[in-house]
Design an enzyme around this catalytic site. Structure first.
Site, PDB file in Angstrom:
ATOM      1  N   SER A  77       0.789  -1.234   0.000  1.00 55.98           N
ATOM      2  CA  SER A  77       0.000   0.000   0.000  1.00 55.98           C
ATOM      3  C   SER A  77       0.817   1.277   0.000  1.00 55.98           C
ATOM      4  O   SER A  77       0.253   2.356  -0.198  1.00 55.98           O
ATOM      5  CB  SER A  77      -0.948   0.000   1.187  1.00 55.98           C
ATOM      6  OG  SER A  77      -1.954  -0.931   0.917  1.00 55.98           O
ATOM      7  N   TYR A 204      -3.033  -2.300 -10.476  1.00 55.56           N
ATOM      8  CA  TYR A 204      -3.015  -2.140  -9.018  1.00 55.56           C
ATOM      9  C   TYR A 204      -2.110  -3.190  -8.355  1.00 55.56           C
ATOM     10  O   TYR A 204      -1.269  -2.861  -7.507  1.00 55.56           O
ATOM     11  CB  TYR A 204      -4.447  -2.233  -8.463  1.00 55.56           C
ATOM     12  CG  TYR A 204      -4.494  -2.365  -6.960  1.00 55.56           C
ATOM     13  CD1 TYR A 204      -4.141  -1.296  -6.141  1.00 55.56           C
ATOM     14  CD2 TYR A 204      -4.857  -3.567  -6.351  1.00 55.56           C
ATOM     15  CE1 TYR A 204      -4.146  -1.416  -4.759  1.00 55.56           C
ATOM     16  CE2 TYR A 204      -4.865  -3.701  -4.976  1.00 55.56           C
ATOM     17  CZ  TYR A 204      -4.505  -2.627  -4.189  1.00 55.56           C
ATOM     18  OH  TYR A 204      -4.503  -2.763  -2.818  1.00 55.56           O
ATOM     19  N   TYR A 256      -4.020   3.118   7.666  1.00 54.23           N
ATOM     20  CA  TYR A 256      -5.300   2.404   7.715  1.00 54.23           C
ATOM     21  C   TYR A 256      -6.155   2.962   8.845  1.00 54.23           C
ATOM     22  O   TYR A 256      -6.080   4.137   9.162  1.00 54.23           O
ATOM     23  CB  TYR A 256      -5.100   0.887   7.888  1.00 54.23           C
ATOM     24  CG  TYR A 256      -4.016   0.317   7.014  1.00 54.23           C
ATOM     25  CD1 TYR A 256      -4.034   0.514   5.645  1.00 54.23           C
ATOM     26  CD2 TYR A 256      -2.974  -0.414   7.560  1.00 54.23           C
ATOM     27  CE1 TYR A 256      -3.052  -0.022   4.845  1.00 54.23           C
ATOM     28  CE2 TYR A 256      -1.985  -0.967   6.763  1.00 54.23           C
ATOM     29  CZ  TYR A 256      -2.026  -0.755   5.404  1.00 54.23           C
ATOM     30  OH  TYR A 256      -1.055  -1.280   4.635  1.00 54.23           O
ATOM     31  N   VAL A 274       1.136  -3.793   3.829  1.00 52.44           N
ATOM     32  CA  VAL A 274       1.038  -5.055   4.570  1.00 52.44           C
ATOM     33  C   VAL A 274       2.301  -5.913   4.503  1.00 52.44           C
ATOM     34  O   VAL A 274       2.421  -6.883   5.232  1.00 52.44           O
ATOM     35  CB  VAL A 274      -0.170  -5.915   4.135  1.00 52.44           C
ATOM     36  CG1 VAL A 274      -1.479  -5.317   4.603  1.00 52.44           C
ATOM     37  CG2 VAL A 274      -0.179  -6.163   2.641  1.00 52.44           C
TER      38      VAL A 274
HETATM   39  O1  DON Z   1      -4.520  -5.352  -2.197  1.00 58.34           O
HETATM   40  C1  DON Z   1      -3.999  -5.775  -1.185  1.00 58.34           C
HETATM   41  O2  DON Z   1      -4.631  -6.272  -0.273  1.00 58.34           O
HETATM   42  C2  DON Z   1      -2.495  -5.660  -1.070  1.00 58.34           C
HETATM   43  N1  DON Z   1      -1.895  -5.778  -2.363  1.00 58.34           N
HETATM   44  C3  DON Z   1      -2.125  -4.335  -0.471  1.00 58.34           C
HETATM   45  C4  DON Z   1      -2.675  -4.203   0.894  1.00 58.34           C
HETATM   46  C5  DON Z   1      -2.039  -3.169   1.717  1.00 58.34           C
HETATM   47  O3  DON Z   1      -0.839  -3.028   1.855  1.00 58.34           O
HETATM   48  C6  DON Z   1      -3.017  -2.400   2.517  1.00 58.34           C
HETATM   49  N2  DON Z   1      -3.744  -1.396   1.787  1.00 58.34           N
HETATM   50  N3  DON Z   1      -4.188  -0.362   2.177  1.00 58.34           N
END
Ligand code: DON
Length: 331
Positions: A77, A204, A256, A274
């Protein structure tokens, strides 16, 4: 001669900063055991949870590093900030903000609930998955490959090296993207996605799978700290207003649904992922004159053991300590 003395003083200050950083990092490393590596993306579960690393780059080029600062990890993210800036550069911020808002949600990053509850279903902000998927569909370039290439080129300008995509993580994300897929379909249904669902997801997820080390994100943090100006290239890479928007989003939504606590108790614009990365931007006016980074800095942290919100456990503690000791709180 005065210059040599000044140089020696700087060298001594840097050494002191590095020693302090090292002590703090090793103090917080045991707390990595209070978190776990993200497992919902199978390839991320393979990370070594005891890793913790940090890089700080000052506006004068001063570099302080400790721990697993050279370990490679995927942006996840943290890429949402970069994608948002790139889309604003492409279309202008007003166009992007017609498709994604700037309000925090207090919900989990992959939540779908507000898309239906709040008509017309405009994603609340670009730091959550719904907003970032929407932004991915707006990036410059026709094909997903072109869009990703434009992001990679943008990152190269900021960090000074070409970074790439971790294919294993990308494949792992693609195969387990049911949740993101449902967000994307919903956004397509409400008309917020400018590309097909498959294309938006490819961009994405590839963006999330870009592989970096702490120095890379510290450098991006530094450019943000300088409102889009690259202090070493001496070049404005993106407009000041866009940098201000990005930093406001980092403060209000970057960590978050723990963003409020981060703002209250750490007070540094930051974005987490994450995989355990945290990118922070300390503006020039926030740093105390007697800190080793008196004219602002960028901070990159990596600690893959994350908490229930998705933030690096020991990384957050380390950032809190650094911000307190060196007076980085922007408030
Ligand atoms: O889409 C996802 O869940 C991960 N590729 C990225 C999640 C992440 O780091 C949190 N997002 N706000």
């Amino acid at each position: 001669n005065e210059n040599i003395q000044l140089g020696q003083a700087m060298q001594a200050a840097l050494q002191e900063a590095n020693t302090a950083l090292h002590t703090w990092l090793e103090h917080y490393r045991p707390y990595t055991s209070n978190g776990r590596c993200a497992a919902y993306i199978p390839a991320l579960a393979n990370a070594d949870p005891s890793q913790l690393g940090v890089t700080i780059i000052g506006s004068d080029g001063k570099l302080a590093q400790s721990g697993d600062c050279e370990a490679l990890f995927t942006l996840q993210s943290v890429s949402k900030v970069i994608g948002f800036i790139a889309a604003c550069v492409e279309h202008g911020a007003a166009y992007v903000l017609e498709r994604v808002d700037v309000e925090p949600t207090g919900d989990a990053f992959n939540s779908i609930v507000r898309l239906e509850v709040h008509k017309p279903g405009k994603p609340f902000n670009p730091m959550i998955n719904a907003g970032a998927i929407t932004v991915s569909s707006l990036l410059g370039g026709k094909s997903p490959q072109q869009k990703i290439d434009s992001i990679l080129a943008f990152i190269e300008k900021m960090v000074g090296r070409r970074v790439g995509i971790n294919e294993e993580v990308y494949q792992s994300e693609w195969q387990t993207a049911d949740r993101n897929r449902s967000l994307a379909y919903y956004l397509k249904g409400t008309g917020f996605l400018e590309s097909s669902v498959e294309q938006a997801l490819e961009v994405y997820l590839k963006e999330c799978s870009i592989e970096v080390h702490t120095q890379d994100i510290a450098m991006i943090g530094l450019v943000l700290a300088h409102d889009g100006y690259h202090p070493f290239r001496k070049e404005q890479l993106f407009p000041k207003e866009v940098a201000k928007l990005a930093k406001a989003l980092m403060v209000t939504c970057g960590m978050y649904n723990a963003s409020g606590k981060f703002a209250a108790f750490i007070g540094v614009p930051a974005k987490s992922g994450v995989s355990g990365g945290i990118m922070a931007a300390v503006p020039t006016h926030a740093s105390a004159p007697d800190s080793p980074f008196p004219a602002g800095c960028g901070i990159g942290i990596y600690g893959p053991a994350i908490d229930e919100y998705g933030n690096s456990v020991a990384g957050g503690m380390l950032l809190k300590h650094i911000a307190k000791e060196w007076d980085f709180n922007i408030f």
